[in-house]
Design a protein around this motif. Structure first.
Motif, PDB file in Angstrom:
ATOM      1  N   PHE A 286       0.860  -1.185   0.000  1.00  0.00           N
ATOM      2  CA  PHE A 286       0.000   0.000   0.000  1.00  0.00           C
ATOM      3  C   PHE A 286       0.894   1.233   0.000  1.00  0.00           C
ATOM      4  O   PHE A 286       1.888   1.284   0.719  1.00  0.00           O
ATOM      5  N   VAL A 287       0.531   2.202  -0.832  1.00  0.00           N
ATOM      6  CA  VAL A 287       1.426   3.316  -1.123  1.00  0.00           C
ATOM      7  C   VAL A 287       0.660   4.625  -1.064  1.00  0.00           C
ATOM      8  O   VAL A 287      -0.560   4.660  -0.852  1.00  0.00           O
ATOM      9  N   GLU A 288       1.389   5.700  -1.277  1.00  0.00           N
ATOM     10  CA  GLU A 288       0.772   7.014  -1.336  1.00  0.00           C
ATOM     11  C   GLU A 288      -0.019   7.158  -2.634  1.00  0.00           C
ATOM     12  O   GLU A 288       0.401   6.688  -3.691  1.00  0.00           O
ATOM     13  N   GLU A 289      -1.156   7.835  -2.535  1.00  0.00           N
ATOM     14  CA  GLU A 289      -1.998   8.003  -3.714  1.00  0.00           C
ATOM     15  C   GLU A 289      -1.272   8.811  -4.796  1.00  0.00           C
ATOM     16  O   GLU A 289      -1.457   8.580  -5.989  1.00  0.00           O
ATOM     17  N   ALA A 290      -0.406   9.746  -4.379  1.00  0.00           N
ATOM     18  CA  ALA A 290       0.338  10.548  -5.350  1.00  0.00           C
ATOM     19  C   ALA A 290       1.267   9.675  -6.190  1.00  0.00           C
ATOM     20  O   ALA A 290       1.502   9.970  -7.372  1.00  0.00           O
ATOM     21  N   TRP A 291       1.811   8.618  -5.603  1.00  0.00           N
ATOM     22  CA  TRP A 291       2.674   7.724  -6.376  1.00  0.00           C
ATOM     23  C   TRP A 291       1.889   7.084  -7.516  1.00  0.00           C
ATOM     24  O   TRP A 291       2.390   6.973  -8.641  1.00  0.00           O
ATOM     25  N   GLU A 292       0.676   6.634  -7.236  1.00  0.00           N
ATOM     26  CA  GLU A 292      -0.135   6.007  -8.279  1.00  0.00           C
ATOM     27  C   GLU A 292      -0.455   7.001  -9.387  1.00  0.00           C
ATOM     28  O   GLU A 292      -0.465   6.659 -10.565  1.00  0.00           O
ATOM     29  N   ARG A 293      -0.737   8.228  -9.009  1.00  0.00           N
ATOM     30  CA  ARG A 293      -1.061   9.240 -10.011  1.00  0.00           C
ATOM     31  C   ARG A 293       0.169   9.622 -10.839  1.00  0.00           C
ATOM     32  O   ARG A 293       0.121   9.702 -12.071  1.00  0.00           O
ATOM     33  N   ASP A 294       1.298   9.834 -10.172  1.00  0.00           N
ATOM     34  CA  ASP A 294       2.492  10.341 -10.858  1.00  0.00           C
ATOM     35  C   ASP A 294       3.271   9.245 -11.573  1.00  0.00           C
ATOM     36  O   ASP A 294       3.709   9.433 -12.715  1.00  0.00           O
ATOM     37  N   TYR A 295       3.476   8.112 -10.934  1.00  0.00           N
ATOM     38  CA  TYR A 295       4.348   7.082 -11.477  1.00  0.00           C
ATOM     39  C   TYR A 295       3.618   6.011 -12.290  1.00  0.00           C
ATOM     40  O   TYR A 295       4.245   5.293 -13.059  1.00  0.00           O
ATOM     41  N   ALA A 296       2.295   5.886 -12.086  1.00  0.00           N
ATOM     42  CA  ALA A 296       1.560   4.841 -12.803  1.00  0.00           C
ATOM     43  C   ALA A 296       0.423   5.402 -13.654  1.00  0.00           C
ATOM     44  O   ALA A 296      -0.189   4.652 -14.408  1.00  0.00           O
ATOM     45  N   GLY A 297       0.131   6.702 -13.522  1.00  0.00           N
ATOM     46  CA  GLY A 297      -0.979   7.284 -14.268  1.00  0.00           C
ATOM     47  C   GLY A 297      -2.307   6.666 -13.901  1.00  0.00           C
ATOM     48  O   GLY A 297      -3.226   6.597 -14.729  1.00  0.00           O
ATOM     49  N   ASN A 298      -2.442   6.218 -12.659  1.00  0.00           N
ATOM     50  CA  ASN A 298      -3.646   5.516 -12.194  1.00  0.00           C
ATOM     51  C   ASN A 298      -4.511   6.487 -11.409  1.00  0.00           C
ATOM     52  O   ASN A 298      -4.211   6.814 -10.262  1.00  0.00           O
ATOM     53  N   ALA A 299      -5.603   6.946 -12.008  1.00  0.00           N
ATOM     54  CA  ALA A 299      -6.483   7.909 -11.347  1.00  0.00           C
ATOM     55  C   ALA A 299      -7.508   7.249 -10.448  1.00  0.00           C
ATOM     56  O   ALA A 299      -8.161   7.938  -9.651  1.00  0.00           O
ATOM     57  N   ASP A 300      -7.667   5.933 -10.539  1.00  0.00           N
ATOM     58  CA  ASP A 300      -8.661   5.233  -9.728  1.00  0.00           C
ATOM     59  C   ASP A 300      -8.027   4.007  -9.084  1.00  0.00           C
ATOM     60  O   ASP A 300      -8.351   2.871  -9.424  1.00  0.00           O
ATOM     61  N   PRO A 301      -7.098   4.205  -8.134  1.00  0.00           N
ATOM     62  CA  PRO A 301      -6.452   3.052  -7.490  1.00  0.00           C
ATOM     63  C   PRO A 301      -7.406   2.347  -6.527  1.00  0.00           C
ATOM     64  O   PRO A 301      -8.451   2.886  -6.151  1.00  0.00           O
ATOM     65  N   ILE A 302      -7.033   1.156  -6.148  1.00  0.00           N
ATOM     66  CA  ILE A 302      -7.810   0.385  -5.173  1.00  0.00           C
ATOM     67  C   ILE A 302      -7.520   0.950  -3.785  1.00  0.00           C
ATOM     68  O   ILE A 302      -6.372   0.952  -3.345  1.00  0.00           O
ATOM     69  N   ARG A 303      -8.565   1.414  -3.117  1.00  0.00           N
ATOM     70  CA  ARG A 303      -8.385   2.071  -1.822  1.00  0.00           C
ATOM     71  C   ARG A 303      -8.538   1.084  -0.675  1.00  0.00           C
ATOM     72  O   ARG A 303      -9.329   0.139  -0.751  1.00  0.00           O
ATOM     73  N   LEU A 304      -7.794   1.339   0.405  1.00  0.00           N
ATOM     74  CA  LEU A 304      -7.876   0.513   1.602  1.00  0.00           C
ATOM     75  C   LEU A 304      -9.011   1.013   2.486  1.00  0.00           C
ATOM     76  O   LEU A 304      -9.206   2.225   2.664  1.00  0.00           O
ATOM     77  N   ILE A 305      -9.758   0.088   3.059  1.00  0.00           N
ATOM     78  CA  ILE A 305     -10.829   0.468   3.976  1.00  0.00           C
ATOM     79  C   ILE A 305     -10.252   0.906   5.313  1.00  0.00           C
ATOM     80  O   ILE A 305     -10.738   1.848   5.942  1.00  0.00           O
ATOM     81  N   ASN A 306      -9.173   0.236   5.727  1.00  0.00           N
ATOM     82  CA  ASN A 306      -8.606   0.499   7.049  1.00  0.00           C
ATOM     83  C   ASN A 306      -7.088   0.633   6.931  1.00  0.00           C
ATOM     84  O   ASN A 306      -6.348  -0.259   7.316  1.00  0.00           O
ATOM     85  N   PRO A 307      -6.588   1.763   6.371  1.00  0.00           N
ATOM     86  CA  PRO A 307      -5.137   1.908   6.170  1.00  0.00           C
ATOM     87  C   PRO A 307      -4.390   2.018   7.493  1.00  0.00           C
ATOM     88  O   PRO A 307      -4.909   2.539   8.479  1.00  0.00           O
ATOM     89  N   ILE A 308      -3.138   1.512   7.516  1.00  0.00           N
ATOM     90  CA  ILE A 308      -2.340   1.591   8.738  1.00  0.00           C
ATOM     91  C   ILE A 308      -1.807   2.992   8.967  1.00  0.00           C
ATOM     92  O   ILE A 308      -1.396   3.336  10.065  1.00  0.00           O
TER      93      ILE A 308
END
Length: 803
Positions: A514-536
């Motif tokens: 599980f990573v930062e949402e900005a990483w998915e947007r910037d490094y993977a171009g993923n605007a709709d990542p799978i979100r965690l219900i209960n992040p640590i």
């Protein structure tokens, strides 16, 4: 969880000493992390009464006390405590007493007045940090009695380390149930007479969210004395359980929570405007909590509201607006069942920690709420006085108790011991698990309302093992046939891939999935990542669809710590949405979880040395490492120039094998390198591990005895024609013409551009290795082969020979 042994033994008193009891609990899965005495060792301290008190003749702040210690003779003691007064009972350290820290008490003269002992504060006895004055004892404490006996100071405090599934043991009652089942000792529950209803006042409550609140109980109590003193016995138990005494109303609520596992909340009735509404929060609502923290609520947080005013976070913490004070006279006592799924993760999100939320997140008994509120009411009335109204109980949506089946033969296979049917029946009976026996040896157990950890057959087998005793299960090593297996030649597993990467000077890293949402947007171009219900953690809120972000973070971490050369790789799973994926043993519907292999290189291409100039690692260095990783597959690898969100637009390529995309290779985009303060960009690649795990079976061939002929061919090609285009054309020509079978290898060895030329062309020089299996090649044959190859290049790409 902390609790004093004496409190537990008030419920169940097995014939075991402290150490044996701690061992029995630990072996049953309730790990006793430690035990400690309730008070430090001291001796010679008794209960005494101050009979008379007079000013000290030579000191303004000291007084001379005449003290009765039960010996029949008055003792004269000089004391400077501000609360020393005639008639109170306090601890007295007699002459010869030894206090914590090794301090011994003897006769002394204080400013010319003889003192035969010392009157003690709680801090001097090591009971607390309170040093404001003497420790005042209850009026019924017998004069002359040992203080250790009167205050039960020879008690032991247990510290339990509970697993999250055992929420039923977050109370004295829950632990007592376990001890009773383990030892066979009888369980004594607290007995009380319900408070008679003398008021008809009710507070209207509407539960609008059945998925938040399954049951809501409450009652009005008027005329309480909030300034009443918490009984010493209750205060002592709370303090030994790690709770600070606040006020009688709060202490009673905490006491019931620790004793019965029932979190309750006490509202100041006069501060509630209208009735209460249990609902989900609305966007934009705010709440000031009891701890003074102001939080912005979101629609997935449950609240209790009075009209439009939010009064508390459901199951987590009450609000300051309706908090009880020492001036409170009318209260509303509330107890509810909150669905664990509706509480999970919310306290961590708001950085709010409470004993109530700790229990509700794990599951709290929903069947005993009225009984527990009656017990709480009895304590409130007995300690604070007042009159109680009727108990309102709304049963909205409670969890069904689905029966769980356990086959006795399955239990025997899992445990490895033949526990008899009668013994299993006795274990379930001692645990309070109602059951029926079907088909001879199948136990059908209906979990009670306080057991949220019993769902499958293995859960019941675990219960049998715990109570039967792990020490009774023989320590027999498993036996298995030692059968040698042939390692498949066409498969490279994850260990082989790791070994190949390590052999090329890369170090393996393991990053969070599980990573930062900005990483998915910037490094993977993923605007709709799978979100965690209960992040640590709030910043680790989505699942990764690429490994590049984690590797870039590793490079940044090392660069910030003055590391000049970093080469890391990771083999792990990524997570993307895919509607075609169905549920399975290792699959989740709608989520694809392929395994990827990624690497990053940053800094010098080689370690600093005298034999080679220092230069930054580049695209082709990492491409070479990738080809070494692929081995025989490298000849089928194609690098197709293409853009990628994480990579430099002119220095990135899509990787393909036999036309199938397998990943990406390129230099990190300058924007991200600059954003992360990297002096130069790392080069990264990421490939599908499964796509490179299968390799063709090696095919042996005869080694030719004939000499190899080497020839060079240089051509001018249009600037838009790539080297790979020319090599592909040559390979196709060789495959279709049997006379060209003597060509063993072709490599590019030089690229040159004439900057003064008008036409954008580039010169590429290729080296050819030719060899026949049967005869030595003559010049005519070699020249004929090269001519055919040149003709193929001219026809396909319009090249011209360079002379």
């Amino acid at each position: 969880m902390l609790f004093p042994e004496s409190w537990l033994r008030a419920f169940v008193n097995p014939d075991l000493d402290t150490d044996a009891l701690a061992h029995r609990l630990t072996m049953a899965g309730l790990e006793v992390e430690g035990t400690a005495p309730a008070a430090p060792p001291f001796s010679g301290v008794v209960v005494a009464r101050i009979q008379e008190i007079a000013p000290h003749p030579n000191a303004d702040k000291l007084r001379v006390c005449q003290v009765d210690d039960g010996s029949g003779a008055m003792l004269q003691i000089v004391c400077g405590a501000p609360n020393a007064a005639a008639g109170i009972k306090v601890p007295l350290a007699r002459v010869g007493a030894e206090l914590p820290g090794g301090m011994k008490i003897g006769k002394a003269k204080m400013r010319g007045v003889e003192s035969s002992g010392m009157l003690c504060s709680a801090r001097e006895l090591g009971l607390s940090q309170d040093h404001a004055g003497l420790l005042e004892l209850d009026e019924d404490a017998p004069v002359g009695a040992s203080l250790r006996d009167v205050l039960d100071l020879d008690d032991t405090v247990f510290e339990l380390k509970l697993t999250p599934n055992r929420a039923d043991c977050l109370s004295i009652l829950g632990v007592a149930r376990e001890v009773s089942a383990l030892t066979g000792a009888s369980l004594s529950l607290p007995r009380f007479d319900p408070v008679p209803v003398t008021l008809q006042d009710r507070l209207p409550v509407e539960v609008q969210a059945p998925d938040l609140c399954g049951r809501f109980c409450g009652r009005v109590i008027r005329g309480v004395n909030a300034r009443a003193q918490t009984p010493a016995w209750m205060k002592s138990r709370l303090e030994r359980a790690g709770q600070r005494s606040v006020s009688a109303l709060v202490d009673i609520s905490n006491y019931v929570m620790l004793e019965l596992g029932r979190p309750t909340h006490v509202f100041d009735l006069r501060r509630i405007q209208g009735g209460l509404t249990v609902r989900w929060a609305r966007a934009g609502e705010r709440l000031e909590l009891l701890n003074g923290q102001i939080v912005d609520l979101t629609p997935d947080v449950g609240v209790i509201a009075a009209g439009e005013v939010v009064e508390s976070m459901a199951g987590i913490m009450g609000g300051e607006a309706t908090a009880v004070t020492l001036d409170t006279t009318d209260i509303y006592l509330e107890g509810a069942f909150w669905w664990a799924e509706a509480i999970m993760g919310r306290p961590r999100r708001y950085k709010v920690s409470s004993e109530a939320s700790h229990r509700f997140e794990r599951g709290v008994d929903f069947a005993s709420i009225p009984e527990h509120l009656e017990f709480t009411t009895r304590l409130l009335i007995d300690i604070c006085g007042g009159q109680a109204g009727p108990l309102d109980d709304q049963l909205v949506n409670t969890p069904p108790r689905e029966p769980v089946r356990m086959r006795l033969d399955r239990c025997h296979r899992v445990l490895g011991v033949p526990v008899s049917r009668d013994e299993v029946a006795g274990i379930f009976t001692s645990l309070g698990l109602p059951f029926q026996i079907e088909d001879g040896d199948v136990f059908v157990v209906t979990p009670p309302s306080y057991r949220f950890d019993l769902f499958i057959e293995e859960d019941l087998i675990e219960e049998v093992a715990r109570i039967y005793g792990f020490e009774r299960i023989p320590d027999v090593p498993p036996r298995a046939r030692a059968k040698m297996r042939v390692e498949p030649e066409t498969l490279r597993g994850p260990h082989a891939l790791r070994a190949r990467m390590a052999a090329q000077d890369y170090q393996e890293v393991i990053n969070f999935s599980f990573v930062e949402e900005a990483w998915e947007r910037d490094y993977a171009g993923n605007a709709d990542p799978i979100r965690l219900i209960n992040p640590i953690a709030s910043q680790l809120a989505v699942m990764r669809s690429s490994l590049i972000g984690g590797l870039v973070a590793n490079v940044i971490h090392n660069a910030n710590r003055k590391q000049s050369r970093v080469r890391v790789f990771e083999l792990g799973r990524v997570f993307t949405r895919d509607a075609s994926v169905a549920d399975g043993d290792l699959a989740v519907a709608g989520v694809s979880q392929p395994q990827h292999l990624a690497a990053a290189a940053w800094g010098p291409a080689v370690d600093e040395q005298w034999g080679a100039d220092t230069r930054p690692v580049d695209f082709f260095d990492v491409k070479r490492d990738l080809e070494n990783l692929l081995g025989v597959l490298a000849s089928r690898l194609r690098c197709i120039p293409a853009p990628h969100p994480a990579l430099h637009p002119g220095r990135s390529a899509r990787l393909e094998i036999d036309g199938r995309p397998i990943g990406w290779l390129g230099e990190l985009h300058p924007r991200w390198a600059q954003q992360n303060d990297l002096p130069h960009a790392p080069v990264v690649f990421e490939i599908d591990a499964d796509a490179v795990s299968a390799v063709p079976l090696p095919v042996p061939s005869e080694v030719s005895r004939q000499p190899v002929v080497i020839r060079d061919l240089a051509v001018w090609a249009p600037d838009g024609v790539s080297c790979q285009d020319l090599l592909d054309t040559l390979a196709r020509k060789i495959q279709t013409n049997a006379n060209l079978g003597i060509v063993r290898d072709i490599r590019l060895f030089d690229v040159w551009r004439d900057k003064s030329a008008q036409n954008p062309e580039k010169s590429m020089a290729f080296r050819f290795w030719l060899q026949d299996r049967e005869a030595t090649l003559d010049d005519a044959t070699v020249e004929q082969c090269l001519s055919m190859l040149l003709e193929a290049l001219v026809g396909a790409h319009g090249v011209r020979p360079r002379t």
